[in-house]
Design an enzyme around this catalytic site. Structure first.
Site, PDB file in Angstrom:
ATOM      1  N   GLU A 155     -16.494 -59.514 -29.247  1.00 24.64           N
ATOM      2  CA  GLU A 155     -17.244 -58.472 -29.950  1.00 24.64           C
ATOM      3  C   GLU A 155     -16.965 -58.626 -31.435  1.00 24.64           C
ATOM      4  O   GLU A 155     -15.808 -58.615 -31.850  1.00 24.64           O
ATOM      5  CB  GLU A 155     -16.726 -57.087 -29.547  1.00 24.64           C
ATOM      6  CG  GLU A 155     -17.328 -56.492 -28.322  1.00 24.64           C
ATOM      7  CD  GLU A 155     -16.780 -55.071 -28.109  1.00 24.64           C
ATOM      8  OE1 GLU A 155     -16.728 -54.289 -29.074  1.00 24.64           O
ATOM      9  OE2 GLU A 155     -16.374 -54.780 -26.980  1.00 24.64           O
ATOM     10  N   ASP A 203     -14.857 -44.699 -34.224  1.00 20.71           N
ATOM     11  CA  ASP A 203     -13.640 -45.475 -34.397  1.00 20.71           C
ATOM     12  C   ASP A 203     -12.472 -44.668 -34.929  1.00 20.71           C
ATOM     13  O   ASP A 203     -12.638 -43.778 -35.758  1.00 20.71           O
ATOM     14  CB  ASP A 203     -13.911 -46.652 -35.343  1.00 20.71           C
ATOM     15  CG  ASP A 203     -14.740 -47.722 -34.669  1.00 20.71           C
ATOM     16  OD1 ASP A 203     -14.292 -48.224 -33.612  1.00 20.71           O
ATOM     17  OD2 ASP A 203     -15.829 -48.047 -35.161  1.00 20.71           O
TER      18      ASP A 203
END
Lengths: 266, 394
Positions: A50, A61
């Protein structure tokens, strides 16, 4: 079926092997260093990579990836440059599947059609967009309905409950099961009902089931080994890269060990 | 649910992580049930009257009218408990949280007014309250930080990104996605994922419901112009709501032009902004060439936001409302003018609307009527005003 992720998933299933997927922010420590890290990980045997496209407001995040994203933006990393990097990576022979993990606005800003065309032209195999739930995917899916376009990976959460069958209907590549509530990088905070939830997903899913968020070592997923088909490591991997000055060797060793331990879990 | 219900034209939606989708659905169902429940509405009205102090006056500003040359009425939201319109929405949402059995609330705040209002509501209904506030805003609005703490709330200092409202909102969203199973997120403006823009609008529309009745009582006719400042856009949506169908009423939203639109240091999402997705919604946003969100600038912390509520984006594109902008300097002049002419110290946010009123009045006749939403009082801004005046003297 031409998609690299799907080919890889099929090969792993045939060999009865679990997938190991890593996440790294694109363009760190710089473009050349990033390229070296990609190659080192392919050599170490990771199954899918990724690449995080930096965004100013990464709400899915935690602090580690937020900081990495911020650093990359400061270095001038943007979507266009990552597409250029992808082209180089592919030209230099990297064959493993690569997924863009990004926020929707970055693609939207480029224009969805142009974005998809660039993905096809540079060998991007999949997309993970954490702020684009099922109900908002129609525009992107329309743009993705082209030969060679990347697959849109579906995310499932511990509280998805009744939404699971809907989300997985027509899903491709693999199902990305988020291990806990909230953001990336919270180690040791898997959801209290993690096993029940993963079992539920596994029952419905026609594609492999991966678990991500908060994983550091292969042993962390030992309790779920009968249910999941692989593990994804992001924040911990970035922390490790930072602690080792982004040296390719450190990345390689970690990936090799994780992959080996993951498939030897007792 | 049809997707179109979550949109105002092409704006709005639910651009959030999967973990919030069920919670948003649950919130919408609970909200729809509540606002159709007489008992809920009675309870809300009780607190609006006895606790908040509604209805607020629609004050005919005689001196300002004479000075600007048209009839000006001020909707005195500054007279609400806690000093701004923010409490209207908070009481609604906290009563909803209570009804849903939630004991913890979180909120984001820019100027601190929404944070103070949420801390107030949480104290009243005995809930645990955490407010996310950017480090830069905590410095600019120190007084409101103390007020929140006095009210028993925990103020979390947000040090990421621009350290203002945008980043406080990111942090609140992150926290909510971790704690959604037992926590209610009280959003302070008509922004965020559906159903927030719809819900906050409903709770703020009391402003225009009252104003309409009051102006009809006072003048026997509808106003020609209705005006309010726009950050995320909650006081303005509240001020516009009941006039949307009265096409003779011109609606004007005033954004912050900061140091001037041409300098790039401004907070006018609709002046040069491009549609994009942020904080769970698709709307006009300030973005750079890569689609990263730009830092907004305004002397007023409450307007310092790079986006705008999706319904405003829709009202702009459909032409129903007009959006203009006012610089820091123009707002500060208007603030001082209102102090001297009417003895009212407005919030710097609200002063943006007053500043545009002066320009708009030049296009109006003496007997025409303009209603301005005076969204908040300026006590919290005294520190900023002093700093500003010092700089002017240099």
């Amino acid at each position: 079926m031409e998609n690299r992720i799907e080919q890889k998933m099929q090969a792993l299933t045939e060999r009865g092997e679990k997938a190991f997927i890593t996440y790294m922010t694109a363009g760190l420590p710089d473009m050349e260093g990033c390229k070296a890290l990609v190659k080192a990980q392919e050599n170490a045997g990771i199954d899918v990579l990724e690449l995080g496209i930096p965004f100013s407001d990464p709400v899915a995040d935690g602090p580690i990836i937020q900081n990495a994203s911020y650093k990359a933006i400061q270095l001038g990393v943007n979507l266009e440059k990552v597409f250029a990097l992808m082209k180089e990576i592919r030209a230099e022979g990297v064959e493993m599947p690569i997924i863009f993990m990004m926020y929707y606005n970055t693609a939207l800003h480029m224009g969805l059609d142009k974005f998809v065309e660039e993905c096809i032209g540079s060998g991007v195999d999949g997309l993970i967009i954490p702020d684009l739930p099922l109900e908002e995917q129609d525009d992107l899916k329309e743009a993705l309905a082209r030969e060679g376009a990347p697959v849109l990976i579906q995310l499932v959460s511990p509280v998805s409950a009744g939404r699971i069958p809907q989300i997985l209907e027509g899903a491709r590549g693999f199902a990305y099961c988020v291990s806990g509530m909230g953001v990336t990088g919270r180690s040791g905070s898997f959801h209290r009902e993690i096993l029940r939830y993963l079992t539920e997903v596994k029952k419905v899913s026609k594609i492999p089931v991966m678990m991500g968020f908060g994983i550091e070592q292969a042993k962390d997923v030992a309790p779920m080994k009968e249910v999941i088909d692989g593990a994804i490591v992001g924040s911990y991997f970035i922390r490790l890269l930072e602690a080792n000055g982004y040296k390719a060797q450190a990345a390689q060793e970690y990936c090799r060990t994780f992959k080996k331990e993951l498939n030897g879990l007792k | 649910m049809k997707a179109s219900e979550k949109y105002f034209g092409e704006f709005g939606g639910q651009f959030v992580s999967e973990s919030l989708m069920n919670a948003l659905g649950e919130l919408d169902r609970a909200y729809e049930e509540a606002i159709h429940d007489e008992a809920f509405l009675r309870e809300k009205d009780y607190y609006m009257k006895q606790y908040v102090g509604r209805e607020t006056p629609l004050y005919f500003a005689e001196n300002l009218s004479r000075e600007y040359g048209t009839k000006i009425y001020l909707k005195r939201e500054d007279l609400n408990h806690t000093g701004a319109h923010k409490i209207n929405n908070v009481i609604g949402q906290i009563l909803l949280a209570k009804r849903m059995g939630k004991k913890k609330v979180i909120a984001e705040t820019g100027a601190g007014q929404h944070g103070v209002a949420t801390a107030t509501g949480a104290a009243l209904f005995d809930m645990e309250c955490t407010v996310y506030m950017g480090e830069e805003d905590m410095r600019r609005q120190e007084l409101n930080v103390f007020r929140m703490e006095m009210l028993g709330a925990k103020v979390e200092c947000v040090k990421s990104g621009s350290r203002t409202l945008k980043d406080a909102t990111n942090e609140a969203i992150r926290t909510w996605s971790q704690t959604v199973e037992d926590t209610f997120y009280v959003i302070g403006s008509v922004v965020g994922p559906f159903p927030y823009p719809k819900m906050v609008k409903e709770f703020q529309s009391v402003i225009s419901r009252e104003s309409k009745k009051q102006i009809l009582d006072a003048e026997g006719r509808l106003p020609d112009v209705v005006m309010a400042c726009v950050g995320g856009g909650s006081n303005s949506i509240g001020m516009f709501a009941d006039f949307l169908d009265d096409l003779s009423v011109k609606l004007i939203g005033v954004e912050a032009a900061g140091l001037g639109i041409e300098t790039g240091k401004h907070a006018s999402a609709m002046a040069l902004g491009k549609p994009g997705t942020l904080h769970g919604m698709r709307s006009y946003l300030l973005q750079d060439g890569d689609g990263n969100i730009q830092i907004a600038h305004s002397i007023s912390a409450g307007l310092d936001y790079p986006g705008v509520g999706p319904e405003h984006a829709y009202l702009r594109d459909s032409g129903r409302a007009e959006y203009v902008s006012i610089t820091d300097t123009e707002a500060m002049e208007a603030l001082q003018e209102l102090c001297r002419l009417e003895g009212i110290i407005p919030a710097i946010e609200s002063a943006h609307a007053v500043a545009y009123a002066k320009k708009q009045a030049k296009k109006m006749k003496e007997n025409e009527i303009m209603v301005i939403c005076l969204s908040g009082r300026g006590d919290k801004d005294v520190h900023t005003v002093i700093e500003y005046q010092k700089q002017q003297r240099r």
